[in-house]
Enzyme design. Structure first.
Site, PDB file in Angstrom:
ATOM      1  N   LYS A 225      20.105 -36.000  -1.294  1.00 45.09           N
ATOM      2  CA  LYS A 225      19.107 -36.145  -2.357  1.00 45.09           C
ATOM      3  C   LYS A 225      17.751 -35.654  -1.860  1.00 45.09           C
ATOM      4  O   LYS A 225      17.205 -36.175  -0.892  1.00 45.09           O
ATOM      5  CB  LYS A 225      19.007 -37.613  -2.780  1.00 45.09           C
ATOM      6  CG  LYS A 225      17.881 -37.919  -3.765  1.00 45.09           C
ATOM      7  CD  LYS A 225      17.757 -39.415  -4.003  1.00 45.09           C
ATOM      8  CE  LYS A 225      16.481 -39.763  -4.758  1.00 45.09           C
ATOM      9  NZ  LYS A 225      16.293 -41.223  -4.927  1.00 45.09           N
ATOM     10  N   ASP A 230       8.675 -39.061  -5.837  1.00 46.69           N
ATOM     11  CA  ASP A 230       9.181 -39.719  -7.034  1.00 46.69           C
ATOM     12  C   ASP A 230       8.114 -40.633  -7.622  1.00 46.69           C
ATOM     13  O   ASP A 230       7.841 -41.707  -7.099  1.00 46.69           O
ATOM     14  CB  ASP A 230      10.438 -40.535  -6.693  1.00 46.69           C
ATOM     15  CG  ASP A 230      11.018 -41.211  -7.921  1.00 46.69           C
ATOM     16  OD1 ASP A 230      10.706 -40.791  -9.051  1.00 46.69           O
ATOM     17  OD2 ASP A 230      11.805 -42.167  -7.740  1.00 46.69           O
ATOM     18  N   LYS A 237       6.395 -45.605 -11.835  1.00 48.20           N
ATOM     19  CA  LYS A 237       6.360 -46.701 -10.883  1.00 48.20           C
ATOM     20  C   LYS A 237       4.946 -47.272 -10.807  1.00 48.20           C
ATOM     21  O   LYS A 237       3.967 -46.564 -11.040  1.00 48.20           O
ATOM     22  CB  LYS A 237       6.742 -46.203  -9.484  1.00 48.20           C
ATOM     23  CG  LYS A 237       8.143 -45.686  -9.314  1.00 48.20           C
ATOM     24  CD  LYS A 237       8.332 -45.140  -7.899  1.00 48.20           C
ATOM     25  CE  LYS A 237       9.707 -44.550  -7.673  1.00 48.20           C
ATOM     26  NZ  LYS A 237      10.753 -45.596  -7.625  1.00 48.20           N
ATOM     27  N   ASP A 248      11.514 -40.015  -0.391  1.00 47.94           N
ATOM     28  CA  ASP A 248      12.641 -39.986  -1.313  1.00 47.94           C
ATOM     29  C   ASP A 248      13.506 -38.741  -1.129  1.00 47.94           C
ATOM     30  O   ASP A 248      14.522 -38.602  -1.803  1.00 47.94           O
ATOM     31  CB  ASP A 248      12.158 -40.107  -2.761  1.00 47.94           C
ATOM     32  CG  ASP A 248      13.146 -40.845  -3.640  1.00 47.94           C
ATOM     33  OD1 ASP A 248      13.982 -41.590  -3.100  1.00 47.94           O
ATOM     34  OD2 ASP A 248      13.097 -40.677  -4.868  1.00 47.94           O
ATOM     35  N   ASP A 307      13.336 -43.188 -13.879  1.00 54.17           N
ATOM     36  CA  ASP A 307      13.199 -43.496 -12.455  1.00 54.17           C
ATOM     37  C   ASP A 307      14.559 -43.586 -11.763  1.00 54.17           C
ATOM     38  O   ASP A 307      14.617 -43.816 -10.555  1.00 54.17           O
ATOM     39  CB  ASP A 307      12.423 -44.803 -12.269  1.00 54.17           C
ATOM     40  CG  ASP A 307      11.909 -44.981 -10.849  1.00 54.17           C
ATOM     41  OD1 ASP A 307      11.803 -43.969 -10.127  1.00 54.17           O
ATOM     42  OD2 ASP A 307      11.618 -46.128 -10.466  1.00 54.17           O
ATOM     43  N   GLU A 309      16.466 -41.035 -11.237  1.00 48.47           N
ATOM     44  CA  GLU A 309      16.609 -39.566 -11.254  1.00 48.47           C
ATOM     45  C   GLU A 309      17.479 -39.037 -10.131  1.00 48.47           C
ATOM     46  O   GLU A 309      18.064 -37.953 -10.241  1.00 48.47           O
ATOM     47  CB  GLU A 309      15.220 -38.917 -11.188  1.00 48.47           C
ATOM     48  CG  GLU A 309      14.617 -38.769  -9.794  1.00 48.47           C
ATOM     49  CD  GLU A 309      14.403 -40.064  -9.039  1.00 48.47           C
ATOM     50  OE1 GLU A 309      14.476 -40.035  -7.800  1.00 48.47           O
ATOM     51  OE2 GLU A 309      14.167 -41.107  -9.677  1.00 48.47           O
ATOM     52  N   ARG A 311      20.369 -39.920  -8.943  1.00 45.61           N
ATOM     53  CA  ARG A 311      21.780 -39.761  -9.300  1.00 45.61           C
ATOM     54  C   ARG A 311      21.986 -38.576 -10.239  1.00 45.61           C
ATOM     55  O   ARG A 311      23.078 -38.000 -10.280  1.00 45.61           O
ATOM     56  CB  ARG A 311      22.309 -41.061  -9.909  1.00 45.61           C
ATOM     57  CG  ARG A 311      21.694 -41.451 -11.241  1.00 45.61           C
ATOM     58  CD  ARG A 311      21.858 -42.928 -11.551  1.00 45.61           C
ATOM     59  NE  ARG A 311      21.043 -43.741 -10.659  1.00 45.61           N
ATOM     60  CZ  ARG A 311      21.024 -45.067 -10.695  1.00 45.61           C
ATOM     61  NH1 ARG A 311      21.767 -45.729 -11.579  1.00 45.61           N
ATOM     62  NH2 ARG A 311      20.259 -45.747  -9.864  1.00 45.61           N
TER      63      ARG A 311
END
Length: 459
Positions: A225, A230, A237, A248, A307, A309, A311
Site C-alpha cells: 500500500k 492520507d 481525519k 501510510d 478514509d 482508501e 483497500r
C-alpha cells in the site's frame, strides 16, 4: 548502512556480553582486579547495563555488557550510541548464529535518519565477527534502513512520484524491470480504483510494477500500500489523526524492503512487486461517500468511507497479482487502526487463506525475532460490508472487527487457489528502544523474507 570496521584485533576494545547467570563464572576466570572493578561499579549483568574496565595503560581495556540472552537480537543494539566512540570486538567470538544476530542488532542500533538534521554524536563501531553471516546482516540491515528512510521522509518530499523514483533506483541496482503507469493512463490500463483514490491530488497517482528473475522460476508477488499521505479524503481525519500519515506508504516500503533482500540474495524466484502509489487528499474531483467505483476485477464497490482508501488501491493491485497465479502472494499495508487496538504497535496482524502458509510465517517470525499474530478471516463478517447498490461496500458497518473486515474485503480480490497472506502493519515506533528508534520501522519483513528463502531456496 554504516560500515563495520575491519581491523586487527589489537586495535580494538574487547566487548564481552554476559547474562546474570554467566557473570560469576566469567569473573572467576579473570585476574582479581577485574572482579574488584566490576564489583566497585556495581555491575550485575542486568540487561542493558555495561561496565568499563581499565586496561594496563589506564585506558579502556574491556567493556562488559549485560544481556538477557547471549543470542538476543537486541542485546547490543543500544551500545553504538551509549559506548564511548571507538572500535570494539566481541570477545569471546560467538558461534555463527549468535554472531549474526548480535551484529545485526548492532547495525540496526546504528541507524540515524539525518536527512534534515545531522547528528553530531560519533557512534561506536564493531569489528565484523569472523563467524557472522555478513550477507544476511547486510540484507536485513539495508532493507530495514530503506524502509525506515522511506517512512520517515515527510510527504512533501515523498509523494507518488518520489516513491516511484525510489522503486526505480532499487530496480536499477539489481537490473530489474520497473514500469510505472501514471495518471489517466491508469484508466486505460484498467486500474480504476487506484485512479479514483489518487485523482484529487496534483501529484498524479500511479501503479509501480517491478519484475526480476527468470520466468522459469516460481512466481513470488509482493503488493504494498503506497498512500503517501492520507488526509482521510472528504471523510477527513482530525488533525491528530494526520500527524503520522506520512507513514501510510509503509506497506509499499515493506514490499520494497523484502524485494531488496530477495534480489540481494539472488533467490531463484520470479519476483514481482506491485505498488499503487497515491495521495488521498481533497479537491473538487475527490471521490465521494456513496460513490460506486469500478475495480480491475470487475466487482463494484460502494464508498462507505473515503478514509478506507487503502483497500481500494490494493484491490486493483491484488487482482492483477492474482491473475498470474503466483506460487506466493503477500501484501503489506498500514491498513487499520483496529489492528493496532487489538495487537498494539509492535505486532503486525497476519491474515492468510492457507493454514500452512500462516503457520510457516508465524514460525519464521519467532525464529527471526520479527513476530506476527494471526487473526481469522471470519467469513460470517462478510455481511458487514454488504451493499444494496454494489457488490461490496468499502467500510464495514457496526464498528466491530475492522481489521478482519478489511482483510475479508481484500480476500474478495484473490483466488482461493492462490496462497495469500495479508500483513496489517503499523510501520512505526511511537517511542524508541535499543535498535528501534522512534519513527519508521520494518515489521514482519524479515519473517517474510525468511519464509521465501525457506520455500524457494537459494540460487
Amino acid at each position: 548502512m554504516p560500515t563495520l570496521r575491519v581491523k586487527a584485533a589489537a586495535d580494538t576494545i574487547p566487548l564481552t556480553p554476559l547474562t546474570k547467570a554467566e557473570l560469576p563464572g566469567w569473573l572467576e576466570g579473570q585476574p582479581k582486579p577485574v572482579a574488584q572493578w566490576a564489583a566497585a561499579l556495581g555491575f550485575k549483568a542486568e540487561p542493558g547495563t555495561t561496565a568499563a574496565l581499565p586496561g594496563p595503560d589506564g585506558g579502556l581495556g574491556r567493556v562488559l555488557a549485560g544481556v538477557p540472552a547471549k543470542d538476543d537480537l537486541w542485546a547490543l543494539a543500544g551500545l553504538p550510541a551509549s559506548l564511548p566512540p571507538g572500535d570494539y570486538r566481541l570477545d569471546p567470538e560467538p558461534d555463527r548464529a549468535t554472531a549474526t544476530r548480535l551484529t545485526l542488532g548492532w547495525v540496526l542500533g546504528s541507524y540515524r535518519f539525518d536527512r534534515y538534521r545531522k547528528s553530531e554524536k560519533t557512534l561506536a563501531t564493531l569489528l565484523w565477527p569472523k563467524k557472522a553471516d555478513r550477507g544476511a546482516v547486510e540484507r536485513a540491515a539495508t532493507a530495514t534502513y530503506l524502509v525506515r528512510d522511506l517512512v520517515n521522509t515527510p510527504a512533501a518530499d515523498l509523494g507518488p512520484g518520489e516513491l516511484a523514483a525510489a522503486a526505480r533506483a532499487l530496480a536499477m541496482e539489481f537490473e530489474a524491470r520497473c514500469k510505472v503507469i501514471v495518471g489517466d493512463d491508469l484508466l486505460v490500463a484498467n486500474y480504476p480504483a487506484v485512479h479514483a483514490v489518487g485523482r484529487a491530488s496534483p501529484r498524479e497517482p500511479r501503479l509501480i510494477d517491478i519484475t526480476w528473475g527468470s520466468k522459469d522460476h516460481p512466481k513470488v508477488t509482493l503488493v504494498g500500500k503506497g498512500v503517501c499521505f492520507d488526509s482521510g479524503g472528504l471523510d477527513i481525519k482530525p488533525s491528530s489523526g494526520m500527524l503520522t500519515m506520512k507513514k501510510d506508504m509503509g506497506g509499499a516500503a515493506h514490499a520494497l524492503g523484502v524485494a531488496r533482500m530477495v534480489m540481494m540474495a539472488g533467490l531463484p524466484v520470479r519476483l514481482r512487486v506491485l505498488v499503487p502509489a497515491v495521495e488521498n487528499v481533497i479537491s473538487g474531483n475527490a471521490f465521494k461517500p456513496m460513490d460506486v467505483l469500478k475495480t480491475r476485477k470487475g466487482l463494484s464497490v460502494e464508498i462507505g468511507n473515503t478514509d478506507a482508501e487503502g483497500r481500494l488501491i490494493l484491490c486493483d493491485a491484488l487482482a492483477e497479482a492474482d491473475s498470474e497465479k503466483p506460487a506466493l502472494l503477500i501484501d503489506f499495508a498500514t491498513l487499520t487502526g483496529a489492528a493496532r487496538v487489538a495487537l498494539g504497535p509492535e505486532l503486525p496482524a497476519l491474515f492468510a487463506n492457507d493454514d500452512k502458509l500462516a503457520a510457516d510465517l508465524l514460525a519464521q517470525g519467532e525464529a527471526e525475532t520479527d513476530p506476527l499474530w494471526r487473526l481469522p478471516l471470519w467469513q460470517p463478517y462478510r455481511k458487514m460490508f454488504e451493499s444494496k447498490v454494489a457488490d461490496l461496500n468499502n467500510a464495514g458497518t457496526g464498528g466491530f472487527a475492522g481489521a478482519i473486515t478489511a482483510a475479508l474485503f481484500l480476500e474478495s480480490f484473490v483466488s482461493k487457489t492462490t496462497p495469500w497472506a495479508h500483513l496489517d502493519v503499523y510501520a512505526w515506533n511511537g517511542s524508541g528502544k535499543p535498535g528501534r528508534p522512534e519513527g519508521g520501522e520494518a515489521l514482519g519483513m524479515r519473517a517474510v523474507y525468511a519464509l521465501i528463502e525457506k520455500r524457494f531456496g537459494r540460487g
